[in-house]
Enzyme design. Structure first.
Site, mmCIF file in Angstrom:
data_model
loop_
_atom_site.group_PDB
_atom_site.id
_atom_site.type_symbol
_atom_site.label_atom_id
_atom_site.label_comp_id
_atom_site.label_asym_id
_atom_site.label_seq_id
_atom_site.Cartn_x
_atom_site.Cartn_y
_atom_site.Cartn_z
ATOM 1 N N ASP A 23 1.077 -1.227 -0.051
ATOM 2 C CA ASP A 23 -0.045 0.216 -0.158
ATOM 3 C C ASP A 23 0.818 1.302 0.218
ATOM 4 O O ASP A 23 1.472 1.632 1.116
ATOM 5 C CB ASP A 23 -0.886 0.029 1.103
ATOM 6 C CG ASP A 23 -1.793 1.301 1.216
ATOM 7 O OD1 ASP A 23 -2.058 1.713 0.329
ATOM 8 O OD2 ASP A 23 -2.328 1.646 2.268
ATOM 9 N N LYS A 50 1.623 7.834 0.497
ATOM 10 C CA LYS A 50 1.936 8.035 2.082
ATOM 11 C C LYS A 50 3.454 8.583 2.208
ATOM 12 O O LYS A 50 4.080 8.417 0.996
ATOM 13 C CB LYS A 50 2.379 6.584 2.376
ATOM 14 C CG LYS A 50 0.902 5.690 2.780
ATOM 15 C CD LYS A 50 1.154 4.198 3.088
ATOM 16 C CE LYS A 50 -0.023 3.590 3.427
ATOM 17 N NZ LYS A 50 -1.008 4.063 4.471
ATOM 18 N N ASP A 85 0.285 -4.951 4.731
ATOM 19 C CA ASP A 85 -1.075 -4.388 4.773
ATOM 20 C C ASP A 85 -2.023 -5.580 4.429
ATOM 21 O O ASP A 85 -3.264 -5.239 4.031
ATOM 22 C CB ASP A 85 -1.261 -3.230 3.867
ATOM 23 C CG ASP A 85 -2.300 -2.312 4.362
ATOM 24 O OD1 ASP A 85 -2.773 -2.485 5.406
ATOM 25 O OD2 ASP A 85 -2.851 -1.645 3.428
ATOM 26 N N ASP A 135 -5.983 6.464 0.016
ATOM 27 C CA ASP A 135 -4.927 5.852 1.010
ATOM 28 C C ASP A 135 -6.221 5.189 1.977
ATOM 29 O O ASP A 135 -5.681 4.386 2.875
ATOM 30 C CB ASP A 135 -4.093 6.434 1.604
ATOM 31 C CG ASP A 135 -3.175 5.799 2.746
ATOM 32 O OD1 ASP A 135 -2.916 4.713 2.132
ATOM 33 O OD2 ASP A 135 -2.570 6.180 3.525
ATOM 34 N N GLU A 140 -8.278 2.595 1.369
ATOM 35 C CA GLU A 140 -8.440 1.570 0.248
ATOM 36 C C GLU A 140 -9.105 0.430 0.742
ATOM 37 O O GLU A 140 -9.670 -0.387 -0.079
ATOM 38 C CB GLU A 140 -7.438 1.395 -0.912
ATOM 39 C CG GLU A 140 -6.274 0.427 -0.383
ATOM 40 C CD GLU A 140 -5.572 0.832 0.944
ATOM 41 O OE1 GLU A 140 -5.052 -0.119 1.829
ATOM 42 O OE2 GLU A 140 -5.468 2.113 1.281
ATOM 43 N N ARG A 188 -11.001 -0.303 2.718
ATOM 44 C CA ARG A 188 -12.531 -0.777 3.189
ATOM 45 C C ARG A 188 -13.399 -0.692 1.804
ATOM 46 O O ARG A 188 -14.298 -1.246 1.724
ATOM 47 C CB ARG A 188 -12.970 0.626 3.785
ATOM 48 C CG ARG A 188 -12.996 1.917 3.061
ATOM 49 C CD ARG A 188 -13.011 3.252 4.136
ATOM 50 N NE ARG A 188 -11.722 3.303 4.931
ATOM 51 C CZ ARG A 188 -11.484 4.240 5.773
ATOM 52 N NH1 ARG A 188 -12.451 5.249 5.866
ATOM 53 N NH2 ARG A 188 -10.455 4.077 6.365
#
EC number: 3.4.11.1
Length: 497
Positions: free
Chosen positions: A268, A275, A286, A345, A347, A349
């Site tokens: 991620d 990030k 992740d 970010d 993402e 969900r």
């Protein structure tokens, strides 16, 4: 190189050299096996001088006295006899393994005077040793000169206990649990250049040898199903997404399954909402939720659990690219609900929303539990010591809390409510994928709740516990395998027929 063990159980055993571990409860006059390895009674004096009282996880390490059949003796405290539970045996085993890194053979005298020792206790002690010794060193090419010989071949461990038959039976189950935890740890520790969505799916496919039915949905199949939320996350990566469906059919034919859904973002970057560079390497973990679900399915199949279980993992990579989704994009989920992407970010969900809906729509499970390294906000609230628990069902929540206490994979229940749900309403779509910084872990859970209908559901936010959590007697690994033992305990205590 991590230590490997070869366990055996015996009612009596006289060591021929090696290390002897003697267990003792607080306040007891002597430890288990003292008559065998200390015929002259020297240990009592050594314990007095060393102020060893049997306090939980305390140790006294001595060279074996003259006349002892062992070369080295370790006294290991269990604490008060009335307070020794299942998890304490795991920790005791881990403490023993940590103390005996250089041992070539080990005898454990388990039946501490003043304590009733079960077969499960013996098995848990052995599992604790294995969990402590786990290491992930597949990519190290240089070995230290002082690496113990014991690391080159399995260390023979004889556990002396009066419950041999029960211990052997319990150890078969414990080994299955250990294998599932280690699989989850391996997956989290693996670098993302090696473990992409396709490669992760192939690892899950290997569970077929245990009797798990494994189905892998491709990008084309997910498009046909209308999984626009999951696919939106994946569109910035050159590595195609996968949805893996694992089925274990150990229960009655018409019994509704229990379902576990895992977030599997193999790396991620944050996407366009990128990030910071510092610490981004940890985002290879992740996919900790997907790793836990895969490990759990291994356990259930390996121990032939009497339950019907579904494991679903959504596997994607979140990358910035010319084709990546942008803040402000609107995607349509499998449920038909539309989602405004405020932050790319947020993402996980999106992946889980489609996976939850698919699970509910296809399998009609009696319950759904999702696991995800979902929010940094849960770490602000709970640090690395508890995972966040959100649920629409009090009974399921209580069962999970009890399983957390039993395994010490602890959960803390967090709120849900209409006030939080309003925070993810969108001006342009049915919802937006983030409600802002305040209550971030709660609004993430509220988002997921919109995809579960009335099915009993729980969401476990394991961002602080799946990776980088503090080491202890049973975990020295960056990837912890959190959730495997917790959910196996939940199934064992509540859902096996």
């Amino acid at each position: 190189m991590p230590m490997k063990f070869e366990f055996s159980f015996s009612k009596s055993h006289r060591p021929a050299g090696g290390a002897a571990v003697l267990l003792q409860v607080a306040g007891a006059k002597e430890a288990a096996g003292a008559a065998v390895v200390d015929p002259e009674g020297v240990l009592a004096k050594a314990a007095k001088i060393g102020k060893f009282t049997g306090k939980a996880l305390s140790t006294l390490d001595v060279i074996a006295p003259h006349g002892s059949p062992a070369d080295r003796i370790v006294l290991l405290g269990l604490g008060d006899a009335g307070g020794v539970g299942d998890h304490d045996w795991l920790k005791a085993g881990g403490a023993a393994a940590a103390k005996l890194r250089s041992a070539e053979k080990i005898t454990v005298f388990l039946d501490a005077p003043g304590l009733e020792v079960t077969g499960k206790a013996a098995a848990d002690f052995a599992l604790g040793m294995e969990m402590n010794a786990y290491g992930f060193e597949s990519y190290k090419t240089r070995k230290s000169d002082d690496e113990p010989k014991a690391a080159q071949k399995p260390v023979k461990v004889t556990i002396v206990t009066g419950t041999v038959i029960a211990a052997k039976k319990a150890f078969m189950t414990a080994q299955a649990v250990g294998e599932g935890v280690f699989l989850a740890r391996d997956l989290v520790n693996e670098p993302a250049n090696v473990l992409g969505p396709v490669e992760f799916a192939a690892r899950a496919k290997e569970l077929e040898r245990l009797g798990v039915d494994v189905e892998i949905l491709t990008e084309r199949e997910m498009k046909k199903l209308g999984m626009g939320a999951l696919l939106g996350v994946a569109q910035g990566s050159s590595r195609p997404p996968r949805l893996v469906v694992m089925q274990w059919k150990g229960g009655k034919a018409k019994e509704k399954p229990v379902a576990f859904i895992g977030k599997g973002v193999v790396f991620d970057t944050g996407g366009i909402s990128i990030k910071p560079a510092s610490g981004m390497e940890e985002m290879k973990g992740d996919m900790g939720g997907a790793a836990a679900v895969t490990g759990l399915m291994h356990v259930l199949a390996a121990r032939k659990a009497a339950v019907n279980a579904i494991g679903i993992i959504g596997l994607v990579e979140n990358m910035p690219d010319g084709s990546a989704q942008r803040p402000g994009d609107i995607v349509t989920s499998m449920s038909g609900q539309t989602i405004e992407v405020i932050n790319t970010d947020a993402e996980g969900r999106l992946v889980l929303g489609d996976a939850l809906w698919y699970c509910n729509d296809r399998f009609k499970p009696q319950l759904m539990i999702d696991l995800a390294t979902l929010t940094g906000a849960i770490m602000v609230a709970l640090s690395n010591h508890y995972a966040g628990l959100f649920s629409n069902d009090d009974r399921l929540a209580e069962q999970l809390l009890a399983a957390g206490l039993a395994t010490q994979e602890r959960l803390w229940r967090m709120p849900l409510g209409k006030e939080y749900d309003k925070m993810i309403d969108s001006k342009f779509a049915d919802m937006k994928n983030t409600g802002g910084r305040h209550g971030g872990s709660v609004t993430a859970a509220q988002f997921l709740k919109r995809f579960v209908k009335d099915t009993p559901w729980a969401h476990l936010d394991i961002a602080g516990t799946a990776m980088g959590s503090p080491t202890d007697e049973i975990n020295q690994s960056w990837g912890s395998g959190f959730g495997v033992r917790l959910l196996d305990q939940l199934v064992r205590a509540n859902y096996e027929s």
